[in-house]
Scaffold this active site. Structure first.
Site, PDB file in Angstrom:
ATOM      1  N   GLU A 106       0.724  -1.158   0.032  1.00  4.21           N
ATOM      2  CA  GLU A 106      -0.008   0.072   0.055  1.00  4.21           C
ATOM      3  C   GLU A 106       1.014   1.233   0.104  1.00  4.21           C
ATOM      4  O   GLU A 106       0.493   2.173  -0.624  1.00  4.21           O
ATOM      5  CB  GLU A 106      -0.953  -0.045   1.202  1.00  4.21           C
ATOM      6  CG  GLU A 106      -2.203  -1.004   1.119  1.00  4.21           C
ATOM      7  CD  GLU A 106      -2.938  -1.156   2.375  1.00  4.21           C
ATOM      8  OE1 GLU A 106      -2.140  -1.840   3.375  1.00  4.21           O
ATOM      9  OE2 GLU A 106      -4.106  -0.708   2.236  1.00  4.21           O
ATOM     10  N   GLU A 126      -4.752  -9.401   3.248  1.00  2.10           N
ATOM     11  CA  GLU A 126      -5.361  -9.175   4.771  1.00  2.10           C
ATOM     12  C   GLU A 126      -6.338  -9.986   5.088  1.00  2.10           C
ATOM     13  O   GLU A 126      -6.626 -10.434   6.217  1.00  2.10           O
ATOM     14  CB  GLU A 126      -5.885  -7.773   4.770  1.00  2.10           C
ATOM     15  CG  GLU A 126      -4.729  -6.690   4.842  1.00  2.10           C
ATOM     16  CD  GLU A 126      -3.994  -6.235   3.655  1.00  2.10           C
ATOM     17  OE1 GLU A 126      -4.084  -7.027   2.494  1.00  2.10           O
ATOM     18  OE2 GLU A 126      -3.220  -5.437   3.631  1.00  2.10           O
TER      19      GLU A 126
END
Ligand code: NAD
Length: 703
Positions: A106, A126
């Site tokens: 990210e 995730e």
């Protein structure tokens, strides 16, 4: 500006921000603080025209700090940091290497350009922790590659390589050579080409990638891949919102969803298992001066199902291994199975032909004990007979070099008794692999009272080399996993004698989350295998006339499971699908009649409770007796070895989650119904309930 973790160097007109936070550059609070300072420093300087962000060590940022999940939310801080990076007025290039996951990927999306060294892998895993990307990933990634591809990537939760990242569109280029130099060169080229900042947040999302049909397809995919779970569905909400919300509003929505995901039972359970697996190597009380021995070569006695699988584990880890069997014929058969296993790995694209040849070359067959003399560790995996194992350990004692570790793969025998047949019981340890040994991640390491601390450390290290998750146990019948299996399987079988069909039992367990219903597992493992174990250990079992009688009845009718096409179910040639079989159901009904068991219907809840409560109860006894070091170790055994759903955290985490009082009351309810023989709550369960404490408290008091 300079901190220990983040340094800013200036290379001509290029600012090079380097992060060095070993071992894997987790984005900890210190990293974020250093990056804030670096950005401020870059802003304050004049003469800079580009920024490069790289990491020292084995990898670019490997991800966020999972240890922070339980603390106050950090999303706002991430948002702010990444916005500041993205808003820099000159091109920002992320130069990546290693394994770039979650928050690590990210942060690169907040940079303007992304390049990577060959071999780099990228992932947004995730959902495997029950959460969603919460550092802008759900809003920036779809701006680069669209909603559909982003969600495919998040739901699959599998890392991709550089070429795939480039093809998907979130990596600009693979760069050769040292990544720092390559990223600087890339930045200079950008400047030469007149390229400026290229902010992901300025882009729009292609609406064609987020049509209702696509979202519906992805939702179905998420439900299929993650039954009973929410995180992937939450990710779909967050990512698809990128198509409609402005960037900043999208980030806030992502934060709201990410914080909601972090406090779900699913996420707490998955994070628990994540840490539990890391904790299994911590063994209190082992003296620091006990040094693990080096294992550079192995020996295996017995080239059967387990011995062959164990030999493959060694070869896969690059360790030479010598396999011994009694006759040329049994040895050849064993080696042929090993060869076939490798062939099928090649066929499935898991291994190259070259690699197969290399690994096979590490495995050597022998009929002579003398060939085991040089091995650093020998594992015995012959038939389950104390007499035979004693003979083999005496032979090993004669030939093995001093300091060699002598291990047994026994499932049921007393390892202390095996150790006592040698003159070196301190070198003897149980290494209980699970079938197929080359696939299953769990390894129970079983110590006797005589096992030397150095040997325990050696076994735990070996597990790491073999890429197994070790759990330390003490000797008892069935160790941790199989001992707990006893009550779980007993009730599943017993319900088939009370009128539940095998399918009803297995369906209820699978719908609840077990990877495979236990009766289907018995069919796969062979009903004869279970019957033989029960016959050999008949004296250990309680005087319950219905005890494992379903297995015995099916076995007596010649139903051995998948191997002969009939067990609890029927199987058609060349097919592993389970078919209901009226003949099996009749055998079970006849057995029930003989035993005088009334027939009735069972709800899915009853099936699950009757299987899972005894499992928990026995796990608690195991804790109390000190067979397992901690409740979380018991959880790891069942998640890694028995298909217990990780998203329920393992049996003992689950017990805490539903409340120990619920389990206790459940035990009493079934005790009223079926009598005390199998349903007495474990003393520790009773004590914890009385004191209002949890198993997690119990663990903490001991850590
Ligand atoms: P298996 O029958 O497939 O293999 C046993 C092998 O040992 C055969 O190749 C046999 O020829 C060989 N053997 C017999 N006597 C020997 C001797 N004197 N010297 C050398 N080799 C000899 O058995 P398996 O299923 O691989 O089980 C082996 C051990 O592993 C047992 O102790 C079993 O309890 C344990 N175990 C089995 C499983 C499983 O699922 N099969 C799982 C965990 C542990």
């Amino acid at each position: 500006m300079s901190s220990n973790i983040v340094t800013l160097a200036v290379d001509g007109d290029v600012a090079v921000v380097t992060v060095d936070n070993p071992p894997v550059n987790t984005i900890t609070a210190g990293v974020r603080e250093g990056l804030f300072a670096a950005v401020a420093d870059i802003r304050a300087r004049s003469g800079l025209r580009a920024v490069v962000l790289v990491c020292e060590g084995s990898t670019f940022f490997s991800g966020a700090d999972i240890g922070e999940f339980s603390g106050p939310p950090k999303e706002a801080e991430y948002r702010d940091l990444f916005r500041q990076i993205e808003q820099l007025s000159m091109p920002v290039v992320a130069g990546m290497h290693g394994v770039v996951l979650g928050g690590g990927l990210e942060i690169s999306l907040a940079c303007h350009y992304r390049v990577a060294a060959p071999g780099t892998r990228f992932g947004l895993p995730e959902v495997t922790l029950g959460i969603i990307p919460g550092a802008g990933g759900t809003q920036r990634m779809p701006r680069l590659i669209g909603v559909e591809k982003t969600l495919d990537f998040i739901i699959a939760a599998r890392p991709v390589d550089v070429a795939t990242g480039v093809a998907m569109g979130f990596i600009d280029a693979e760069v050769p050579g040292h990544v720092r130099a390559a990223a600087i060169a890339y930045a200079r080229q950008l400047l030469q080409d007149g390229a400026g900042p290229r902010r992901t947040s300025d882009r729009g999302v292609d609406p064609a990638t987020a049509t209702p049909a696509i979202i519906e397809k992805l939702t179905a995919q998420a439900k299929r891949q993650y039954p009973n779970r929410q995180a992937a569905l939450t990710a779909i909400k967050a990512v698809s919102a990128a198509a409609t919300l402005p960037f900043e509003a999208g980030l806030l929505y992502e934060t709201e969803l990410a914080n909601g995901a972090k406090v779900t039972d699913e996420s707490k359970a998955l994070v628990h298992v994540f840490f539990a697996e890391r904790d299994t190597r911590k063994v209190p009380g082992l003296p620091a001066d006990a040094k693990a021995r080096i294992i550079a070569s192995g020996g295996v006695v017995g080239a059967g199902t387990m011995g062959g699988g164990i030999a493959i584990c060694f070869a896969n880890a690059g360790l030479p291994v010598t396999v011994l069997d009694t006759t040329q014929e049994t040895l050849d058969r064993g080696l042929a199975v090993i060869g076939k296993t490798y062939d099928s790995m090649v066929k499935r694209g898991r291994l190259t032909e070259d690699e197969k040849v290399k690994r096979l070359a590490l495995i050597r067959g022998t009929l002579s004990y003398a060939d085991l003399a040089a091995a650093d560790l020998v594992i015995e995996a012959v038939f389950e007979s104390m007499e035979l194992k004693g003979k083999i350990f005496r032979a090993l004692d004669e030939v093995a070099k001093p300091g060699a570790v002598l291990a047994t793969n026994t499932s049921t025998l007393d390892i202390a008794e095996i150790a006592a047949t040698t003159r070196r019981p301190e070198d003897v340890v149980g290494l209980h692999f699970f079938s197929p040994a080359n696939v299953m991640p769990l390894l129970e390491v079983v110590r006797t009272d005589s096992t030397a601390p150095a040997v325990i450390k050696t076994a735990l290290n070996l597990a790491k080399s073999l890429r197994k998750t070790p759990v330390l146990a003490r000797v008892c019948y069935g160790f941790i996993g199989n001992r707990m299996m006893e009550g779980y399987a007993r009730e599943a079988e017993r319900m088939t004698l009370e009128g539940a069909t095998p399918r009803q039992v297995d369906d209820a367990l699978e719908a609840w989350g077990m990877a495979m219903g236990i009766l289907a597992v018995f069919d796969m493992a062979g009903i004869d295998v279970g019957v033989n174990v029960h016959r050999a250990n008949a004296d250990r079992y309680p005087p319950d006339p219905s005890y494992y009688q379903a297995d015995f009845a099916l076995h007596a009718a010649g139903r051995l499971g998948q191997k002969n096409g009939k067990g609890y179910y029927k199987y058609l040639p060349g097919d592993r699908a389970r078919h209901d079989d009226p003949e099996a159901i009749q055998i079970l009904a006849d057995t029930a009649k003989r035993l005088g068991l009334p027939q009735r219907r069972h709800s899915a809840d009853e099936i699950v409770e009757r299987c899972v409560y005894p499992l928990i109860n026995e796990g608690i006894r195991i804790l109390e007796e000190g067979i397992a070091l901690r409740a979380s170790d018991v959880d790891v055994v069942w998640c890694a070895g028995y298909g217990f759903p990780r998203y329920r955290g393992g049996p003992l985490f689950y017990a805490d989650a539903i409340g120990l009082k619920t389990v206790y009351d459940g035990m009493l309810k079934y005790r009223d119904q079926f009598g005390p023989m199998h349903w007495d709550p474990a003393p520790l369960l009773t004590r914890l309930v009385t004191e209002g404490r949890t198993l997690s408290d119990w663990d903490q008091a001991r850590s």
